[in-house]
Design a protein around this motif. Structure first.
Motif, PDB file in Angstrom:
ATOM      1  N   UNK A 183       0.834  -1.203   0.000  1.00  0.00           N
ATOM      2  CA  UNK A 183       0.000   0.000   0.000  1.00  0.00           C
ATOM      3  C   UNK A 183       0.870   1.255   0.000  1.00  0.00           C
ATOM      4  N   UNK A 184       1.944   1.271   0.808  1.00  0.00           N
ATOM      5  CA  UNK A 184       2.831   2.443   0.874  1.00  0.00           C
ATOM      6  C   UNK A 184       3.505   2.697  -0.475  1.00  0.00           C
ATOM      7  N   UNK A 185       3.880   1.616  -1.168  1.00  0.00           N
ATOM      8  CA  UNK A 185       4.572   1.755  -2.454  1.00  0.00           C
ATOM      9  C   UNK A 185       3.607   1.811  -3.638  1.00  0.00           C
ATOM     10  N   UNK A 186       2.335   1.596  -3.396  1.00  0.00           N
ATOM     11  CA  UNK A 186       1.308   1.560  -4.454  1.00  0.00           C
ATOM     12  C   UNK A 186       1.648   0.551  -5.543  1.00  0.00           C
ATOM     13  N   UNK A 187       1.990  -0.660  -5.103  1.00  0.00           N
ATOM     14  CA  UNK A 187       2.265  -1.743  -6.056  1.00  0.00           C
ATOM     15  C   UNK A 187       1.279  -2.881  -5.802  1.00  0.00           C
ATOM     16  N   UNK A 188       1.051  -3.709  -6.828  1.00  0.00           N
ATOM     17  CA  UNK A 188       0.094  -4.811  -6.709  1.00  0.00           C
ATOM     18  C   UNK A 188       0.703  -6.006  -5.993  1.00  0.00           C
ATOM     19  N   UNK A 189       1.990  -6.267  -6.272  1.00  0.00           N
ATOM     20  CA  UNK A 189       2.647  -7.405  -5.635  1.00  0.00           C
ATOM     21  C   UNK A 189       4.153  -7.183  -5.612  1.00  0.00           C
ATOM     22  N   UNK A 190       4.841  -8.004  -4.819  1.00  0.00           N
ATOM     23  CA  UNK A 190       6.294  -7.915  -4.726  1.00  0.00           C
ATOM     24  C   UNK A 190       6.935  -8.562  -5.941  1.00  0.00           C
ATOM     25  N   UNK A 191       8.254  -8.576  -5.946  1.00  0.00           N
ATOM     26  CA  UNK A 191       9.005  -9.169  -7.047  1.00  0.00           C
ATOM     27  C   UNK A 191       8.884 -10.683  -7.003  1.00  0.00           C
ATOM     28  N   UNK A 192       8.766 -11.295  -8.166  1.00  0.00           N
ATOM     29  CA  UNK A 192       8.736 -12.751  -8.240  1.00  0.00           C
ATOM     30  C   UNK A 192      10.121 -13.344  -8.054  1.00  0.00           C
ATOM     31  N   UNK A 193      11.151 -12.512  -8.222  1.00  0.00           N
ATOM     32  CA  UNK A 193      12.542 -12.955  -8.101  1.00  0.00           C
ATOM     33  C   UNK A 193      13.252 -12.067  -7.091  1.00  0.00           C
ATOM     34  N   UNK A 194      12.872 -12.212  -5.823  1.00  0.00           N
ATOM     35  CA  UNK A 194      13.460 -11.398  -4.757  1.00  0.00           C
ATOM     36  C   UNK A 194      14.974 -11.602  -4.713  1.00  0.00           C
ATOM     37  N   UNK A 195      15.707 -10.517  -4.569  1.00  0.00           N
ATOM     38  CA  UNK A 195      17.162 -10.595  -4.550  1.00  0.00           C
ATOM     39  C   UNK A 195      17.766 -10.338  -5.912  1.00  0.00           C
ATOM     40  N   UNK A 196      17.047 -10.665  -6.983  1.00  0.00           N
ATOM     41  CA  UNK A 196      17.554 -10.439  -8.336  1.00  0.00           C
ATOM     42  C   UNK A 196      16.842  -9.275  -9.007  1.00  0.00           C
ATOM     43  N   UNK A 197      15.531  -9.154  -8.765  1.00  0.00           N
ATOM     44  CA  UNK A 197      14.765  -8.053  -9.338  1.00  0.00           C
ATOM     45  C   UNK A 197      14.140  -7.241  -8.211  1.00  0.00           C
TER      46      UNK A 197
END
Length: 141
Positions: free
Chosen positions: A82-96
């Motif tokens: 909500x703070x970042x106004x994004x739908x979801x996190x990265x599917x490749x955490x650490x790389x993207x």
């Protein structure tokens, strides 16, 4: 009057003000013989002002087929999104990267969520929020 005997505790993350008897609510409560629509109505009434958020409910089921429930604050991941106004996190955490949070925002989320977190100090709460952000592929400056 003796205290009611607890049968089980069910935890569900549901959309505020928009819960329906469809899964996950129906199967989770139906297996314990609870009146599903009574829960749905009372949950929706209690969370109507928080529409658009995911609100966890901790439902205590008693042996006489009655229930009580409490609501908690949204999960840390939902607060970050909500703070970042994004739908979801990265599917490749650490790389993207899915975005960047400042220390001030992390501290703000930690203070807000402190009551529901399993920690005693604000510093520990900040570390929990940072860990959640990292696992979502969000950088912290």
């Amino acid at each position: 009057m003796p205290a009611k005997k607890v049968k089980t505790i069910v935890k569900l993350n549901l959309p505020a003000g928009e819960a329906t008897p469809a899964p996950p609510v129906g199967p989770a409560l139906g297996q314990h013989g609870l009146p599903i629509m009574d829960f749905v109505r009372s949950y929706n009434d209690k969370t109507a002002k928080q529409k658009g958020q995911i609100i966890p409910a901790v439902i205590t089921v008693y042996t006489d087929r009655t229930f009580s429930f409490i609501t908690k604050l949204p999960p840390v991941a939902e607060m970050i999104k909500k703070k970042l106004s994004i739908a979801k996190g990265s599917g490749k955490a650490g790389r993207e990267s899915a975005g960047t949070l400042t220390k001030a925002i992390v501290t703000e989320i930690a203070k807000e969520k402190m009551a529901d977190l399993n920690c005693d100090t604000p510093e520990a709460a900040v570390k929990i929020v940072e860990g959640t952000a990292r696992s979502m592929g969000i950088k912290i400056e």
